[in-house]
Design a protein around this motif. Structure first.
Motif, PDB file in Angstrom:
ATOM      1  N   LEU A 185       0.841  -1.194   0.000  1.00  0.00           N
ATOM      2  CA  LEU A 185       0.000   0.000   0.000  1.00  0.00           C
ATOM      3  C   LEU A 185       0.877   1.245   0.000  1.00  0.00           C
ATOM      4  CD1 LEU A 185       0.510   0.591   3.213  1.00  0.00           C
ATOM      5  CD2 LEU A 185      -1.446  -0.914   3.507  1.00  0.00           C
ATOM      6  N   GLU A 186       0.296   2.340  -0.439  1.00  0.00           N
ATOM      7  CA  GLU A 186       1.050   3.600  -0.409  1.00  0.00           C
ATOM      8  C   GLU A 186       0.962   4.176   1.001  1.00  0.00           C
ATOM      9  OE1 GLU A 186       1.482   7.943  -2.629  1.00  0.00           O
ATOM     10  OE2 GLU A 186       0.309   6.342  -3.588  1.00  0.00           O
ATOM     11  N   TRP A 187       2.137   4.396   1.606  1.00  0.00           N
ATOM     12  CA  TRP A 187       2.172   4.902   2.985  1.00  0.00           C
ATOM     13  C   TRP A 187       3.391   5.796   3.129  1.00  0.00           C
ATOM     14  CZ3 TRP A 187       2.234   1.305   7.952  1.00  0.00           C
ATOM     15  CH2 TRP A 187       1.751   2.034   9.049  1.00  0.00           C
ATOM     16  N   SER A 188       3.132   7.030   3.472  1.00  0.00           N
ATOM     17  CA  SER A 188       4.212   7.994   3.651  1.00  0.00           C
ATOM     18  C   SER A 188       3.687   9.138   4.496  1.00  0.00           C
ATOM     19  CB  SER A 188       4.695   8.529   2.299  1.00  0.00           C
ATOM     20  OG  SER A 188       3.702   9.380   1.720  1.00  0.00           O
ATOM     21  N   LEU A 189       4.533  10.097   4.755  1.00  0.00           N
ATOM     22  CA  LEU A 189       4.115  11.265   5.524  1.00  0.00           C
ATOM     23  C   LEU A 189       2.915  11.968   4.896  1.00  0.00           C
ATOM     24  CD1 LEU A 189       7.353  13.105   6.718  1.00  0.00           C
ATOM     25  CD2 LEU A 189       5.441  12.345   8.149  1.00  0.00           C
ATOM     26  N   TRP A 190       2.765  11.870   3.578  1.00  0.00           N
ATOM     27  CA  TRP A 190       1.643  12.583   2.964  1.00  0.00           C
ATOM     28  C   TRP A 190       0.581  11.641   2.386  1.00  0.00           C
ATOM     29  CZ3 TRP A 190       3.358  15.944  -1.845  1.00  0.00           C
ATOM     30  CH2 TRP A 190       3.759  15.124  -2.885  1.00  0.00           C
ATOM     31  N   SER A 191       0.670  10.348   2.673  1.00  0.00           N
ATOM     32  CA  SER A 191      -0.375   9.388   2.285  1.00  0.00           C
ATOM     33  C   SER A 191      -0.640   8.471   3.472  1.00  0.00           C
ATOM     34  CB  SER A 191       0.063   8.566   1.066  1.00  0.00           C
ATOM     35  OG  SER A 191       0.158   9.372  -0.080  1.00  0.00           O
ATOM     36  N   ARG A 192      -1.640   8.840   4.286  1.00  0.00           N
ATOM     37  CA  ARG A 192      -1.856   8.133   5.542  1.00  0.00           C
ATOM     38  C   ARG A 192      -3.275   7.586   5.679  1.00  0.00           C
ATOM     39  NH1 ARG A 192      -0.252  11.563  10.419  1.00  0.00           N
ATOM     40  NH2 ARG A 192      -0.478   9.507  11.367  1.00  0.00           N
ATOM     41  N   ASP A 193      -4.041   7.565   4.588  1.00  0.00           N
ATOM     42  CA  ASP A 193      -5.428   7.113   4.682  1.00  0.00           C
ATOM     43  C   ASP A 193      -5.549   5.631   5.055  1.00  0.00           C
ATOM     44  OD1 ASP A 193      -4.319   6.360   2.258  1.00  0.00           O
ATOM     45  OD2 ASP A 193      -6.039   6.928   1.032  1.00  0.00           O
ATOM     46  N   VAL A 194      -4.483   4.866   4.859  1.00  0.00           N
ATOM     47  CA  VAL A 194      -4.525   3.428   5.165  1.00  0.00           C
ATOM     48  C   VAL A 194      -4.503   3.137   6.662  1.00  0.00           C
ATOM     49  CG1 VAL A 194      -3.469   2.765   2.989  1.00  0.00           C
ATOM     50  CG2 VAL A 194      -2.005   3.259   4.955  1.00  0.00           C
ATOM     51  N   GLU A 195      -4.173   4.145   7.461  1.00  0.00           N
ATOM     52  CA  GLU A 195      -3.982   3.912   8.898  1.00  0.00           C
ATOM     53  C   GLU A 195      -5.286   3.653   9.638  1.00  0.00           C
ATOM     54  OE1 GLU A 195      -1.638   7.049  10.613  1.00  0.00           O
ATOM     55  OE2 GLU A 195      -0.181   6.995   8.978  1.00  0.00           O
ATOM     56  N   GLU A 196      -6.392   4.113   9.072  1.00  0.00           N
ATOM     57  CA  GLU A 196      -7.665   4.007   9.785  1.00  0.00           C
ATOM     58  C   GLU A 196      -8.189   2.580   9.833  1.00  0.00           C
ATOM     59  OE1 GLU A 196     -12.199   5.838   9.617  1.00  0.00           O
ATOM     60  OE2 GLU A 196     -10.605   6.780   8.461  1.00  0.00           O
ATOM     61  N   ASP A 197      -8.130   1.878   8.712  1.00  0.00           N
ATOM     62  CA  ASP A 197      -8.792   0.580   8.621  1.00  0.00           C
ATOM     63  C   ASP A 197      -7.878  -0.529   8.117  1.00  0.00           C
ATOM     64  OD1 ASP A 197     -10.925  -1.124   8.864  1.00  0.00           O
ATOM     65  OD2 ASP A 197     -11.931  -0.521   7.020  1.00  0.00           O
ATOM     66  N   ILE A 198      -7.080  -0.235   7.092  1.00  0.00           N
ATOM     67  CA  ILE A 198      -6.312  -1.285   6.428  1.00  0.00           C
ATOM     68  C   ILE A 198      -5.154  -1.774   7.291  1.00  0.00           C
ATOM     69  CG2 ILE A 198      -4.939  -1.852   4.387  1.00  0.00           C
ATOM     70  CD1 ILE A 198      -6.695   0.148   2.853  1.00  0.00           C
ATOM     71  N   VAL A 199      -4.378  -0.856   7.836  1.00  0.00           N
ATOM     72  CA  VAL A 199      -3.240  -1.257   8.679  1.00  0.00           C
ATOM     73  C   VAL A 199      -3.706  -2.060   9.900  1.00  0.00           C
ATOM     74  CG1 VAL A 199      -1.360  -0.407  10.140  1.00  0.00           C
ATOM     75  CG2 VAL A 199      -1.686   0.552   7.844  1.00  0.00           C
ATOM     76  N   PRO A 200      -4.738  -1.602  10.640  1.00  0.00           N
ATOM     77  CA  PRO A 200      -5.211  -2.409  11.769  1.00  0.00           C
ATOM     78  C   PRO A 200      -5.695  -3.810  11.354  1.00  0.00           C
ATOM     79  CG  PRO A 200      -6.070  -0.187  11.939  1.00  0.00           C
ATOM     80  CD  PRO A 200      -5.420  -0.297  10.590  1.00  0.00           C
ATOM     81  N   THR A 201      -6.336  -3.895  10.189  1.00  0.00           N
ATOM     82  CA  THR A 201      -6.800  -5.201   9.700  1.00  0.00           C
ATOM     83  C   THR A 201      -5.620  -6.126   9.436  1.00  0.00           C
ATOM     84  OG1 THR A 201      -8.793  -4.236   8.723  1.00  0.00           O
ATOM     85  CG2 THR A 201      -8.074  -6.358   7.850  1.00  0.00           C
ATOM     86  N   CYS A 202      -4.594  -5.609   8.783  1.00  0.00           N
ATOM     87  CA  CYS A 202      -3.393  -6.414   8.520  1.00  0.00           C
ATOM     88  C   CYS A 202      -2.784  -6.909   9.832  1.00  0.00           C
ATOM     89  CB  CYS A 202      -2.369  -5.599   7.741  1.00  0.00           C
ATOM     90  SG  CYS A 202      -2.828  -5.278   6.011  1.00  0.00           S
TER      91      CYS A 202
END
Length: 348
Positions: A185-202
């Motif tokens: 997934l795209e994850w960086s200082l300016w792309s953090r939308d994955v932190e809400e749902d996807i990262v916790p699911t993983c």
């Protein structure tokens, strides 16, 4: 800052299925595609060899890059004696370039199998370590696609299964068919939308996280001036965050991160990469580069230590201040990756 040669690259367990990789990977896409003209093959092979010698052994490619030319490049690099045994090779399937250049997403079993056979041939290997579905085919139930990948695991053609740009619900459905080892997934200082749902699911499911574009497509390496150096063939030229109306606001983000990096005695790119590296031992960023000196800088980011307070400060610079979306079209992202129920599938 420690010199690159003095920085040992740790190993991490990616996911809970047994895959072990270097804590930093190497994204190989830009060597062949999308970031301007293909780079000279001998130089890129030398860079790959340099990376592996430095301890960065997790190499990332896709049949879409070129198409096919990036896998061929890696295949040539792997021909060096003993190199295949030292690397963890990740490639992807699922995006087909049509005659007019538009991408088509495919997840049908026959396509999955044909794509895998093609990648094996181009890479010159008999088994792919980590095989991702590059984008989710919203016409094919995810259970059907993963079912075919499961067969390829059983046949010894791939070791581990991954997904890229998949939603949390798609990840859950896939994981129920066969354990998913990693989600890219795209994850960086300016792309953090994955932190809400996807990262916790993983994390709940024991799935590793592979962060692509950890430097914002190069923005956190050289800031807004990079836009002036991009070739007309570079797809970043058209991204919303690099457009004039957004660039001025984003330049302020870069300036603040850059000022903090100066205080820390590191480069802006090292600070941005260190932020991703500090997200957890289950996260492996895969910055891409085509230059040895930039690669060495990236490795040195492993020695940049950040306190919780510094992490919070960094996040405050970017979180609410980034202008523009990741892409013009979100169709090919996790935000649109739901597939029909498996009961709807009629095998051909």
């Amino acid at each position: 800052m420690a010199s690159p040669a003095a920085v040992a690259v740790p190993r991490i367990k990616l996911g809970s299925q047994g895959l072990e990789v270097s804590a930093l990977g190497l994204g190989c896409m830009g060597m062949s595609a999308f970031y301007g003209p293909p780079k000279p093959e001998p130089e890129m092979i030398a860079l790959i060899h340099h990376a592996v010698a430095a301890g960065v052994t997790f190499l990332d490619t896709s049949d879409f890059y070129g198409p096919h030319t990036n896998e061929i490049l890696l295949g040539k690099a792997l021909q060096a004696a003993g190199l295949r045994e030292k690397v963890q090779l990740a490639t992807k399937f699922g995006v087909l370039t049509t005659a007019d250049g538009t991408p088509e997403i495919h997840g049908e079993p026959a396509y999955v199998r044909a794509a895998c056979e093609g990648s094996l041939q181009r890479l010159g290997v008999d088994c792919i370590d980590l095989y991702y579905q590059h984008r989710i085919d919203t016409k094919v139930p995810i259970e059907v696609t993963i079912g075919e990948l499961k067969k390829l695991v059983e046949e010894g053609k791939i070791k581990y299964i991954g997904l890229s740009e998949a939603s949390a619900s798609t990840i859950r459905r896939a994981h129920a068919v066969h354990p998913i080892t990693a989600v890219q997934l795209e994850w960086s200082l300016w792309s953090r939308d994955v932190e809400e749902d996807i990262v916790p699911t993983c994390r709940e499911l024991g799935i590793g996280i592979v962060a692509y574009c950890p430097l914002g497509g190069g923005f956190f390496s050289s800031g807004p001036k990079m836009v002036n150096t991009l070739s007309e063939q570079d797809f970043r030229k058209g991204l919303p965050r690099f457009q004039t109306e957004n660039l001025e606001k984003n330049a302020m983000v870069f300036e603040r991160v850059s000022a903090m990096a100066a205080k820390k005695g590191c480069t802006t790119s090292q600070l941005a990469l260190a932020w991703v590296l500090h997200q957890g031992s289950d996260v492996c960023p895969i910055p891409g580069t085509t230059k040895v000196e930039n690669f060495n800088q990236n490795v040195a980011a492993l020695s940049v230590k950040l306190t919780p307070e510094e992490m919070t400060e960094l996040e405050s610079y970017a979180s609410a201040n980034v202008a523009g979306d990741r892409y013009h079209n979100i169709v090919y992202t996790w935000q649109n990756s739901e597939t029909p129920p498996v009961s709807s599938w009629k095998a051909e």
